[in-house]
Structure formats: C-alpha cells, structure tokens
Design an enzyme around this catalytic site. Sequence first.
Site, short mmCIF file in Angstrom:
data_model
loop_
_atom_site.label_atom_id
_atom_site.label_comp_id
_atom_site.label_asym_id
_atom_site.label_seq_id
_atom_site.Cartn_x
_atom_site.Cartn_y
_atom_site.Cartn_z
N ARG A 1 0.75 -1.21 -0.05
CA ARG A 1 0.12 -0.09 0.07
C ARG A 1 0.71 1.45 0.05
O ARG A 1 2.19 1.17 0.09
CB ARG A 1 -0.95 -0.03 0.97
CG ARG A 1 -0.40 0.06 2.59
CD ARG A 1 -1.53 -0.22 3.60
NE ARG A 1 -0.95 -0.39 5.19
CZ ARG A 1 -0.76 0.62 5.63
NH1 ARG A 1 -1.21 1.79 5.36
NH2 ARG A 1 -0.22 0.17 6.93
N GLY A 2 0.19 2.36 -0.37
CA GLY A 2 1.07 3.74 -0.25
C GLY A 2 1.81 3.65 -1.19
O GLY A 2 1.91 3.19 -2.35
N ASN B 1 11.45 0.22 1.65
CA ASN B 1 10.35 1.13 1.77
C ASN B 1 9.68 1.29 3.19
O ASN B 1 8.85 2.03 3.54
CB ASN B 1 9.36 0.96 0.58
CG ASN B 1 8.23 1.70 0.75
OD1 ASN B 1 7.91 2.82 0.45
ND2 ASN B 1 6.90 1.01 1.09
N ILE C 1 7.32 3.40 9.66
CA ILE C 1 6.14 3.71 10.46
C ILE C 1 6.66 5.13 11.27
O ILE C 1 7.89 5.36 10.90
CB ILE C 1 6.07 2.73 11.74
CG1 ILE C 1 7.44 2.47 12.75
CG2 ILE C 1 5.79 1.31 11.06
CD1 ILE C 1 7.13 1.87 14.02
N GLN D 1 12.41 17.53 11.87
CA GLN D 1 10.89 17.78 12.01
C GLN D 1 10.57 17.85 13.49
O GLN D 1 10.81 16.96 14.11
CB GLN D 1 10.06 16.81 11.20
CG GLN D 1 8.57 16.87 11.27
CD GLN D 1 8.03 18.50 10.74
OE1 GLN D 1 8.05 19.31 11.57
NE2 GLN D 1 7.72 18.49 9.44
N TYR E 1 12.13 9.43 14.12
CA TYR E 1 11.72 9.21 12.48
C TYR E 1 13.10 9.99 12.01
O TYR E 1 13.39 9.47 10.94
CB TYR E 1 10.48 9.66 12.21
CG TYR E 1 10.28 9.57 10.83
CD1 TYR E 1 9.33 8.36 10.41
CD2 TYR E 1 10.30 10.67 9.86
CE1 TYR E 1 9.21 8.27 8.97
CE2 TYR E 1 9.89 10.50 8.58
CZ TYR E 1 9.39 9.30 8.00
OH TYR E 1 9.15 8.98 6.86
N PRO F 1 11.64 11.32 0.03
CA PRO F 1 10.39 12.11 -0.69
C PRO F 1 10.09 13.15 0.38
O PRO F 1 10.23 13.27 1.72
CB PRO F 1 9.42 10.85 -0.40
CG PRO F 1 10.16 9.75 -0.14
CD PRO F 1 11.45 10.02 0.42
N GLY F 2 9.35 14.24 0.03
CA GLY F 2 8.58 15.20 0.59
C GLY F 2 7.12 14.44 1.08
O GLY F 2 7.26 13.32 1.32
N ILE G 1 4.04 13.05 0.72
CA ILE G 1 3.20 12.28 -0.21
C ILE G 1 1.72 11.85 0.47
O ILE G 1 1.68 11.37 1.66
CB ILE G 1 4.09 10.90 -0.70
CG1 ILE G 1 5.22 11.40 -0.84
CG2 ILE G 1 3.38 10.30 -1.80
CD1 ILE G 1 5.84 12.29 -1.98
N1 LIG Z 1 3.93 9.65 2.93
C1 LIG Z 1 4.98 10.47 3.05
O1 LIG Z 1 4.76 11.74 2.80
C2 LIG Z 1 6.20 10.11 3.30
C3 LIG Z 1 7.32 11.08 3.20
C4 LIG Z 1 8.56 10.54 3.12
C5 LIG Z 1 9.05 9.44 3.31
N2 LIG Z 1 8.09 8.34 3.43
C6 LIG Z 1 8.69 6.98 3.81
O2 LIG Z 1 8.00 6.09 2.49
C7 LIG Z 1 7.68 5.01 2.97
C8 LIG Z 1 6.22 4.39 2.69
O3 LIG Z 1 5.55 5.41 3.10
P1 LIG Z 1 4.01 5.37 3.09
O4 LIG Z 1 3.37 6.70 3.41
O5 LIG Z 1 3.51 4.71 1.87
O6 LIG Z 1 3.39 4.38 4.29
P2 LIG Z 1 2.00 3.69 4.55
O7 LIG Z 1 0.99 4.19 3.53
O8 LIG Z 1 1.86 3.65 5.97
O9 LIG Z 1 2.33 2.08 4.26
C9 LIG Z 1 3.35 1.53 4.90
C10 LIG Z 1 3.78 0.21 4.47
O10 LIG Z 1 4.94 -0.43 5.41
C11 LIG Z 1 4.49 -1.64 5.74
N3 LIG Z 1 5.16 -1.71 7.10
C12 LIG Z 1 5.12 -1.17 8.06
N4 LIG Z 1 5.92 -1.52 9.21
C13 LIG Z 1 6.42 -2.80 8.58
C14 LIG Z 1 7.12 -3.69 9.20
N5 LIG Z 1 7.61 -3.71 10.64
N6 LIG Z 1 7.61 -5.01 8.25
C15 LIG Z 1 7.18 -4.93 7.10
N7 LIG Z 1 6.33 -3.76 6.53
C16 LIG Z 1 6.14 -2.78 7.12
C17 LIG Z 1 2.99 -1.65 6.05
O11 LIG Z 1 2.44 -2.92 5.97
P3 LIG Z 1 1.04 -3.17 6.56
O12 LIG Z 1 0.13 -2.90 5.56
O13 LIG Z 1 0.96 -4.73 6.76
O14 LIG Z 1 0.95 -2.15 7.59
C18 LIG Z 1 2.57 -0.77 4.50
O15 LIG Z 1 2.80 -1.69 3.45
C19 LIG Z 1 8.05 4.97 4.65
O16 LIG Z 1 9.35 4.60 4.67
C20 LIG Z 1 7.92 6.42 4.86
O17 LIG Z 1 8.73 6.49 5.99
C21 LIG Z 1 6.64 8.72 3.30
#
Ligand SMILES: NC(=O)c1ccc[n+]([C@@H]2O[C@H](COP(=O)([O-])OP(=O)(O)OC[C@H]3O[C@@H](n4cnc5c(N)ncnc54)[C@H](OP(=O)(O)O)[C@@H]3O)[C@@H](O)[C@H]2O)c1
Length: 240
Positions: free
Chosen positions: A12-13, A82, A85, A141, A147, A177-178, A180
């Site tokens: 997801r995501g 990727n 949390i 942040q 984090y 990423p910023g 998202i």
């Molecule tokens: N969204 C943003 O704005 C943003 C910005 C900068 C960086 N990021 C980084 O981008 C990455 C993805 O973010 P996202 O926003 O797409 O997150 P998200 O929507 O919360 O999805 C997180 C994904 O990681 C999985 N996950 C979490 N803990 C895990 C673990 N211990 N072992 C295996 N899988 C695990 C989740 O699995 P489940 O579905 O089973 O929970 C899910 O598939 C992250 O590293 C985040 O820090 C995001």
Amino acid sequence: MARVAVVTGGTRGIGEAISLALKEAGITVAANYAGNDEKAAAFTERTGIKAYKWDVGDFDACAAGVQQVEAELGPVDIVVNNAGITRDGTILKMTREMWEDVIRINLGGCFNMAHAVFPGMRTRKWGRIVNIGSINGQAGQYGQVNYAAAKSGIHGFTKALAQEGARFGVTVNAIAPGYIDTDMVAAVPADVLEKIVAKIPVGRLGQAHEIARAVAFLCAEEGGFVTGSTLSINGGQHMY
Ligand SMILES: NC(=O)c1ccc[n+]([C@@H]2O[C@H](COP(=O)([O-])OP(=O)(O)OC[C@H]3O[C@@H](n4cnc5c(N)ncnc54)[C@H](OP(=O)(O)O)[C@@H]3O)[C@@H](O)[C@H]2O)c1
C-alpha cells in the site's frame, strides 16, 4: 530471466506504487508487508503481485523471508527498503518504546534486508538497493526525533553500503520524499497538514507514483553508474 525485486511495505501507499512500477518494467515483484492481511489480499487480487508477510525489523524474519522469495521466484536482484512507521511525539512525550520501534523498523529494516541479499548480489555481480529516506531525515521535524534520526541514518547507510557494492555491480541509492498523499500523511492533523502544504513551493502533496518512477529509474539495467546518491522528491520544499 526477469529480475526479481522485493519491495518492503510494498502492498500500500508509496510501496504499492513502487511494486506496480517495477512490475511494469518487466521485473518479477514480491511485495512484503507487516500485518494488514486485508489490504495485502486486495493488493494481490488487483495487481497479481504476490504478497509476503514478515516484520522487516526482525533480522531472522528477513533472512527467512528472502529465502522463501528466492525459493519461489528466484534470486533477489533488487530490494527497495520502503517499509516505515511513525510514532510521533516531542521528546518529553516520547517513550523508549516509540524510539526503539522506529529505529528498529525504519533503519534496522534496511540493514536486515541488505544483509540478507547482499552476498548473493555480490556473487552474481549485479544488484540494486534503493532505500526510502525522508525530507524529515534531511531537515529534521518537530516531534520526530526518532523518525528523523532513523531516516537520516538511512542516508548515511546508503553512502557507506554504496562504497561496498560499487566494485561488484551493486548500486545503493536513496530517495528522500517530501509529503506524499498516503495513509501515513492522512494521519497528520488537518490543520498541521494545511501549514505543511503552504510551505511546498509546487503547492500540493506529492503522489506515490511520482516516487515510484524514480525507483524504477534507479533499478534499471542502465543505472549502473548511479550509486551513493540521494534523490530529493519534495516539490521544492527542501533543496538539499
Ligand atoms: N507518505 C509520506 O509523505 C512520506 C514522506 C517521506 C517518506 N516516506 C516514507 O515512505 C515509506 C512508505 O510510506 P507510506 O506513506 O507509503 O506508508 P504507509 O502508507 O503507512 O504504508 C506503510 C507500508 O509499510 C509496511 N510496514 C510497516 N511496518 C512494517 C514492518 N515492520 N515490516 C514490514 N512492513 C511494514 C506496511 O504494511 P501493513 O500494510 O501490513 O501495515 C505498509 O505496507 C516509509 O518508509 C515512509 O517513512 C513517506
């Protein structure tokens, strides 16, 4: 034979978009996830990409997970770290558990996965490791010492491992990423999010596919000269 990729948090995501982009590039993808079976099953149904459940923060589970993927799909050529949390709070409110969970999963997960795949990549003289960092690891942040430390650590980890992989055709890069538009950002209170978007020069949140296309670029056959780099994709919010 098609390359094989493991995308952690790939159901997801941002991870879902990465899994899809790599599949479109002709790569066989294994999407890892932590516990949301329902979302993972719907993802597989939708995309035809197989999902594998393990905790990337668990060293032995990563070794076993990679072993299972290799038995079913073939040697792993590409890993996208990727999974991540957030457990936000100012340092006064942050418990030791909140600190340790984020470091264990976000940073430890990169080590655990790289440790499991690096020997094979080195032997076969080809590999791509892409680590998803964050703007908040570059700029810091408020309320995110855990984090920001983990993501900043990812950027150092990337540059160090890139040096170890270079002579063996294994590239290691990061994307920062910023903000998202995913479930992770949906968890940010609306008033805080409004203030964040106001600071993004392009005037909007990013989309997951805008990160995914950069991952596909870094994982390409022709990507062998790009290593140890961090690509910032943040709508101009932080020019690093
Ligand atoms: N969204 C943003 O704005 C943003 C910005 C900068 C960086 N990021 C980084 O981008 C990455 C993805 O973010 P996202 O926003 O797409 O997150 P998200 O929507 O919360 O999805 C997180 C994904 O990681 C999985 N996950 C979490 N803990 C895990 C673990 N211990 N072992 C295996 N899988 C695990 C989740 O699995 P489940 O579905 O089973 O929970 C899910 O598939 C992250 O590293 C985040 O820090 C995001």
